[in-house]
Design a protein around this motif. Structure first.
Motif, PDB file in Angstrom:
ATOM      1  N   TRP A 294       0.424  10.023   2.837  1.00 24.49           N
ATOM      2  CA  TRP A 294       1.244   9.256   3.775  1.00 24.49           C
ATOM      3  C   TRP A 294       0.639   9.367   5.170  1.00 24.49           C
TER       4      TRP A 294
ATOM      5  N   PHE B 219       1.674   4.301   2.675  1.00 22.16           N
ATOM      6  CA  PHE B 219       1.285   5.219   1.599  1.00 22.16           C
ATOM      7  C   PHE B 219       0.019   4.732   0.877  1.00 22.16           C
TER       8      PHE B 219
ATOM      9  N   LEU C 262      -0.390  11.357  -3.873  1.00 16.07           N
ATOM     10  CA  LEU C 262       0.107  10.461  -2.831  1.00 16.07           C
ATOM     11  C   LEU C 262      -0.244  10.973  -1.430  1.00 16.07           C
TER      12      LEU C 262
END
Ligand code: C2E
Ligand code: CA
Ligand code: CA
Ligand code: CA
Length: 277
Positions: free
Chosen positions: A63, A39, A61
């Motif tokens: 990923w 992440f 965020l």
């Protein structure tokens, strides 16, 4: 009619099996992803519409799995919220923020960084302590934090009120995120002490179309003014939208028209050029 029914049935079972796969494998995938440090955070500038200056940024965020596959937050955050792993994800976000924040605040001391918190985070008594640790270890101030509370899942107004009061008494500011799209209604807003209201891109995209939704967008802006809340408009993609928002009295905006989410380094570059010429 029979082939159509058959196709629809097949489609439905395909969707259902994908849904079940995501729900069963996603928690384990997230655990692995956290272990493998897959992440990272990007930062989307928040702009003062009148001056064009970057006054803050929202931490978003990302990923990237080992095999290179990117999984969008809209895909894994709701599942993490349902399955309970959002708390671990938020702790990771806080660690990443602790690393990035000092460099940003160093260039722009009044900068504010938007931190997305889910209902489960806001309900958790440890959240204030967790965020306090970021402030302590990164050397930033609570004043540099804008807590964005989203109501994708139901938020207990009583528990939220406690957490918000706690954050605000330390100097952080609170934004109600995605107002008008989730559980956050007017009653909820009236019960809580918050500073900002973020208008979802769903509403911003309809501005100027004369549609019912665009009327709703204007009403939301009026309500925010009545409650003396500052508005941050999301998903601003065109100059027309920015102008319209400005004329409706909205001061802050974010969206692709200004900038998409940036790496911490790219945001630093942007801040440096704004501050030095
Ligand atoms: P959000 O908090 O409403 O974030 C805004 C989303 O709109 C972001 O999507 C952003 O990249 C996207 N966006 C920004 N400008 C534009 C634009 O001009 N047009 C359009 N169409 N989209 C724009 P993203 O990064 O995919 O995040 C999706 C959602 O996932 C976020 O919505 C937020 O609810 C959640 N999320 C992201 N990061 C975190 C996090 O660290 N913690 C938690 N709890 N949730 C997060
Ligand atoms: Ca947000
Ligand atoms: Ca939002
Ligand atoms: Ca959203």
């Amino acid at each position: 009619l029979v082939p159509i029914g058959l196709a629809a049935g097949l489609m439905l079972s395909l969707l259902l099996s994908r849904f079940i796969r995501d729900f069963t494998s996603m928690p384990a995938m997230i655990r692995n992803g956290l272990k493998r440090q897959e992440f990272h955070l990007l930062y989307q500038p928040v702009i003062d519409i009148a001056t064009g200056r970057t006054i803050g940024a929202e931490a978003l965020l990302r990923w990237r799995r080992r095999n290179g596959e990117m999984i969008a937050p809209d895909h894994f955050i709701p599942i993490a919220e349902e399955t309970g792993s959002i708390r671990q994800i938020t702790r990771r976000v806080l660690e990443l923020l602790t690393d990035d924040a000092p460099r940003l605040i160093d260039i722009a001391p009044d900068f504010h960084i938007g931190l997305n918190l889910s209902a489960a985070d806001i309900h958790c008594p440890a959240i204030v302590r967790d965020v306090t640790a970021v402030v302590k270890h990164s050397g930033i101030k609570f004043e540099n934090l804008l807590i964005e509370a989203t109501e994708r899942s139901f938020v207990d107004a009583g528990k939220a009120a406690d957490a918000f009061r706690n954050f605000r008494s330390r100097g952080a500011r609170i934004a109600v995120d995605d107002f008008g799209t989730g559980y956050s209604g007017l009653g909820y807003l009236a019960q809580l002490e918050v500073d900002y209201l973020k208008i979802d891109k769903l509403f911003v995209s309809t501005l100027g179309t004369g549609s019912a939704t665009s009327q709703v967008a204007q009403r939301i802006i009026e309500i925010a003014k009545d409650l003396q809340l500052q508005v941050i408009a999301e998903g601003v993609e065109t100059e027309d939208q920015a102008k319209m928002l400005g004329s409706l009295g909205v001061e802050l905006a974010q969206g692709y028209y200004y900038s998409g989410p940036l790496t911490a380094s790219a945001l630093l570059e942007r801040l440096r050029s704004e501050h030095h010429g």
